[in-house]
Design a protein around this motif. Structure first.
Motif, mmCIF file in Angstrom:
data_model
loop_
_atom_site.group_PDB
_atom_site.id
_atom_site.type_symbol
_atom_site.label_atom_id
_atom_site.label_comp_id
_atom_site.label_asym_id
_atom_site.label_seq_id
_atom_site.Cartn_x
_atom_site.Cartn_y
_atom_site.Cartn_z
ATOM 1 N N GLY A 1 0.821 -1.212 0.000
ATOM 2 C CA GLY A 1 0.000 0.000 0.000
ATOM 3 C C GLY A 1 0.849 1.252 0.000
ATOM 4 N N GLY A 2 2.023 1.160 -0.574
ATOM 5 C CA GLY A 2 2.873 2.336 -0.694
ATOM 6 C C GLY A 2 3.658 2.693 0.539
ATOM 7 N N VAL A 3 3.816 1.783 1.485
ATOM 8 C CA VAL A 3 4.567 2.090 2.704
ATOM 9 C C VAL A 3 5.981 1.532 2.552
ATOM 10 N N VAL A 4 6.964 2.395 2.652
ATOM 11 C CA VAL A 4 8.354 2.003 2.520
ATOM 12 C C VAL A 4 8.899 1.664 3.900
ATOM 13 N N SER A 5 9.781 0.678 3.971
ATOM 14 C CA SER A 5 10.353 0.275 5.247
ATOM 15 C C SER A 5 11.605 1.103 5.529
ATOM 16 N N GLU A 6 11.406 2.340 5.894
ATOM 17 C CA GLU A 6 12.485 3.262 6.244
ATOM 18 C C GLU A 6 12.148 3.881 7.580
ATOM 19 N N PRO A 7 13.137 4.471 8.265
ATOM 20 C CA PRO A 7 12.842 5.070 9.573
ATOM 21 C C PRO A 7 11.745 6.131 9.532
ATOM 22 N N SER A 8 11.615 6.839 8.430
ATOM 23 C CA SER A 8 10.592 7.869 8.343
ATOM 24 C C SER A 8 9.248 7.308 7.896
ATOM 25 N N SER A 9 9.194 6.012 7.736
ATOM 26 C CA SER A 9 7.998 5.393 7.184
ATOM 27 C C SER A 9 6.844 5.389 8.183
ATOM 28 N N THR A 10 5.648 5.392 7.661
ATOM 29 C CA THR A 10 4.449 5.339 8.486
ATOM 30 C C THR A 10 4.353 4.009 9.217
ATOM 31 N N ALA A 11 4.677 2.925 8.524
ATOM 32 C CA ALA A 11 4.560 1.597 9.122
ATOM 33 C C ALA A 11 5.481 1.459 10.327
ATOM 34 N N ARG A 12 6.702 1.947 10.212
ATOM 35 C CA ARG A 12 7.636 1.818 11.315
ATOM 36 C C ARG A 12 7.194 2.657 12.513
ATOM 37 N N ALA A 13 6.642 3.839 12.263
ATOM 38 C CA ALA A 13 6.155 4.678 13.361
ATOM 39 C C ALA A 13 5.007 3.984 14.097
ATOM 40 N N LEU A 14 4.097 3.358 13.348
ATOM 41 C CA LEU A 14 2.993 2.629 13.977
ATOM 42 C C LEU A 14 3.515 1.461 14.804
ATOM 43 N N ARG A 15 4.501 0.736 14.262
ATOM 44 C CA ARG A 15 5.091 -0.368 15.006
ATOM 45 C C ARG A 15 5.728 0.119 16.302
ATOM 46 N N ARG A 16 6.416 1.249 16.226
ATOM 47 C CA ARG A 16 7.066 1.813 17.408
ATOM 48 C C ARG A 16 6.025 2.173 18.471
ATOM 49 N N GLU A 17 4.901 2.757 18.037
ATOM 50 C CA GLU A 17 3.839 3.107 18.988
ATOM 51 C C GLU A 17 3.255 1.855 19.647
ATOM 52 N N ARG A 18 3.014 0.796 18.839
ATOM 53 C CA ARG A 18 2.481 -0.438 19.402
ATOM 54 C C ARG A 18 3.458 -1.076 20.383
ATOM 55 N N ARG A 19 4.747 -1.043 20.052
ATOM 56 C CA ARG A 19 5.765 -1.609 20.930
ATOM 57 C C ARG A 19 5.807 -0.859 22.257
ATOM 58 N N THR A 20 5.717 0.477 22.209
ATOM 59 C CA THR A 20 5.713 1.283 23.442
ATOM 60 C C THR A 20 4.485 0.965 24.287
ATOM 61 N N ALA A 21 3.318 0.820 23.638
ATOM 62 C CA ALA A 21 2.093 0.494 24.371
ATOM 63 C C ALA A 21 2.212 -0.883 25.026
ATOM 64 N N ARG A 22 2.792 -1.872 24.302
ATOM 65 C CA ARG A 22 2.977 -3.205 24.884
ATOM 66 C C ARG A 22 3.908 -3.177 26.088
ATOM 67 N N ARG A 23 4.981 -2.404 25.991
ATOM 68 C CA ARG A 23 5.913 -2.295 27.122
ATOM 69 C C ARG A 23 5.227 -1.702 28.339
ATOM 70 N N GLN A 24 4.409 -0.667 28.109
ATOM 71 C CA GLN A 24 3.695 -0.048 29.238
ATOM 72 C C GLN A 24 2.709 -1.032 29.855
ATOM 73 N N GLU A 25 2.019 -1.814 29.011
ATOM 74 C CA GLU A 25 1.086 -2.816 29.540
ATOM 75 C C GLU A 25 1.821 -3.857 30.378
ATOM 76 N N ARG A 26 2.966 -4.340 29.862
ATOM 77 C CA ARG A 26 3.740 -5.332 30.620
ATOM 78 C C ARG A 26 4.257 -4.759 31.929
ATOM 79 N N ALA A 27 4.686 -3.503 31.929
ATOM 80 C CA ALA A 27 5.170 -2.869 33.158
ATOM 81 C C ALA A 27 4.037 -2.750 34.178
#
Length: 156
Positions: free
Chosen positions: A109-135
Motif C-alpha cells: 500500500g505504498g509504505v516504505v520500510s524506512e525510519p521515516s515510514s508510516t509503518a515503522r512509526a505505527l510499530r514503534r507506537e504499538r511496541r511502546t504500548a505493549r511495554r507499558q502494559e507489561r510494566a
C-alpha cells in the motif's frame, strides 16, 4: 512605403484597411496541457525499471557485438557470446525485479520500510504500548505478591 505600412498592406496590392488587421484568427496555443491518465510510478518501481532498461540496452549491445564478431570470425567472438549469455541472465533477472518490486509496492500500500515510514512509526507506537502494559502487569503482580495490604511495613 515604410515597414509598418507594408505589414498592414494585403498581398494583393490594395490599400490596407484597419478593420482587416483586427480580424485575425484568435490566439491558439501550440499545445493544451491535459491531466495524466496514469499516475506516476512510485520511486522504487521507477528505479528498478530504469535499472532494467539500462541493463537490457547493454545486453542488446553485447549481443550485436557478439554477432558481428562471429560474422567476422574474430577471436573476440567466443568471449562476447559468453558475456552475452551472462548478460541475458542478468537482464531477465532485472525484468523480474521490476515485476516483483511493483507487486510488493502494491501489496504494501505504498509504505516504505524506512525510519521515516508510516509503518515503522505505527510499530514503534504499538511496541511502546505493549511495554507499558507489561510494566503495569508486573507492578500489579508485585502488589499481589506483597499481599496488597495497606500500611504493612514489613514482610510477613
Amino acid at each position: 512605403m515604410g515597414t509598418a505600412e507594408r505589414r498592414l498592406a494585403p498581398d494583393d496590392g490594395t490599400a490596407a484597411r484597419p478593420a482587416v488587421r483586427q480580424q485575425q484568427r484568435p490566439y491558439r496555443p501550440l499545445w493544451v496541457e491535459e491531466p495524466a491518465k496514469r499516475y506516476r510510478m512510485p520511486d522504487p518501481v521507477r528505479t528498478s525499471a530504469v535499472r532494467a532498461v539500462i541493463i537490457i540496452a547493454v545486453t542488446l549491445t553485447l549481443a550485436m557485438v557478439a554477432f558481428f564478431c562471429t560474422m567476422a570470425q574474430s577471436w573476440l567472438a567466443f568471449p562476447m557470446v559468453i558475456s552475452s549469455v551472462a548478460s541475458t541472465v542478468v537482464a531477465t533477472w532485472s525484468a523480474v525485479d521490476v515485476l516483483v518490486t511493483r507487486q510488493v509496492w502494491a501489496q504494501r500500500g505504498g509504505v516504505v520500510s524506512e525510519p521515516s515510514s508510516t509503518a515503522r512509526a505505527l510499530r514503534r507506537e504499538r511496541r511502546t504500548a505493549r511495554r507499558q502494559e507489561r510494566a503495569a502487569e508486573r507492578e500489579q503482580e508485585r502488589i499481589r505478591r506483597r499481599g496488597g495490604q495497606a500500611g504493612q511495613l514489613t514482610h510477613p
